[in-house]
Write a protein that holds these residues in place. Structure first.
Motif, mmCIF file in Angstrom:
data_model
loop_
_atom_site.group_PDB
_atom_site.id
_atom_site.type_symbol
_atom_site.label_atom_id
_atom_site.label_comp_id
_atom_site.label_asym_id
_atom_site.label_seq_id
_atom_site.Cartn_x
_atom_site.Cartn_y
_atom_site.Cartn_z
ATOM 1 N N GLU A 73 -9.780 8.877 1.100
ATOM 2 C CA GLU A 73 -9.085 9.226 -0.139
ATOM 3 C C GLU A 73 -8.254 10.488 0.044
ATOM 4 O O GLU A 73 -7.105 10.558 -0.426
ATOM 5 C CB GLU A 73 -10.111 9.406 -1.259
ATOM 6 N N GLN A 77 -4.221 10.818 -0.462
ATOM 7 C CA GLN A 77 -3.662 11.771 -1.412
ATOM 8 C C GLN A 77 -2.772 12.803 -0.738
ATOM 9 O O GLN A 77 -1.895 13.376 -1.380
ATOM 10 C CB GLN A 77 -4.806 12.451 -2.184
ATOM 11 N N GLU A 88 -7.693 6.736 -6.446
ATOM 12 C CA GLU A 88 -9.154 6.764 -6.362
ATOM 13 C C GLU A 88 -9.607 5.601 -5.476
ATOM 14 O O GLU A 88 -9.314 4.436 -5.777
ATOM 15 C CB GLU A 88 -9.791 6.605 -7.743
ATOM 16 N N SER A 90 -12.736 3.508 -3.795
ATOM 17 C CA SER A 90 -14.157 3.230 -4.011
ATOM 18 C C SER A 90 -14.662 2.166 -3.048
ATOM 19 O O SER A 90 -13.956 1.200 -2.736
ATOM 20 C CB SER A 90 -14.401 2.725 -5.441
ATOM 21 N N HIS A 154 -16.245 5.587 -7.748
ATOM 22 C CA HIS A 154 -15.619 6.081 -8.982
ATOM 23 C C HIS A 154 -16.062 5.356 -10.242
ATOM 24 O O HIS A 154 -15.764 5.822 -11.342
ATOM 25 C CB HIS A 154 -14.092 6.032 -8.849
#
Length: 205
Positions: A73, A77, A88, A90, A154
């Motif tokens: 992640e 980002q 997000e 997961s 998440h």
């Protein structure tokens, strides 16, 4: 606690105005393969001008700790791609997969229902989902396939999703009959943090 065995990953993100969800998914896949070498993109679903759910599968289920998704992640980002900045990622643990009557047909609609069980209701809710609800909806004409996952990062915890030939499938008598059982009426009030989202699916490049 043992490390959970993971089948899939879900990336929630919102493409920028000049980005398409499919292009964003391909960019994310290239970045994620630095962490998960055997990953493949299996579904791109997006609300009109809104959030996209990008589904990826591992070639085989494997134990995967949260450290891997945190690392991946951060990589997404920090890539300088607008739509990934708030993404997000997961881990998804597959609970159930059912093939429906429309298998092999085009499925432009993806419907997702996410929820956390109210305290004390997880066993009942999961039994209902797995014994009655998801198999029932999967059997409705117009459903190509149905999945239920546990979202381990998440959340919400339970993610049930359906690939449909048309949004009208959800209003047909067979679908409504599955939703309208006594068991459904008893357990559905104990959903919390509920998200019900209708997506358009996009062709994979």
């Amino acid at each position: 606690m043992s490390t959970p065995v993971i089948d899939s990953l879900l990336l929630r993100c919102t493409p920028a105005v000049n980005e398409t969800a499919t292009a964003l998914a391909q960019a994310a896949l290239a970045l994620l393969r630095d962490v998960f070498a055997d990953l493949r993109l299996v579904r791109v679903a997006q609300q009109s001008q809104g959030i996209a759910y990008l589904y990826f599968e591992l070639s085989s289920p494997q134990p995967l700790s949260a450290e891997y998704t945190v690392q991946a992640e951060r990589r997404l980002q920090g890539a300088g791609i607008a739509g990934l900045v708030a993404g997000e990622l997961s881990r998804l643990q597959l609970v159930m997969h059912r093939i429906g009557p429309a298998q092999g047909e085009a499925t432009p609609v993806h419907y997702a229902v996410e929820m956390d069980p109210e305290a004390g209701w997880q066993d009942d809710l999961f039994a209902w989902y797995d014994q009655e609800h998801l198999p029932g909806l999967a059997s409705v004409a117009g459903t190509a396939q149905a999945f239920r996952y546990l979202n381990l990062d998440h959340g919400p915890l339970s993610l049930a999703c359906y690939d449909l030939v048309d949004a009208e499938v959800m209003g047909c008598p067979a679908w409504l009959a599955v939703r309208g059982t006594d068991w459904s009426a008893r357990v559905r009030p104990h959903f919390t943090n509920t998200r019900r989202t209708m997506f358009d699916t996009q062709a994979l490049a």
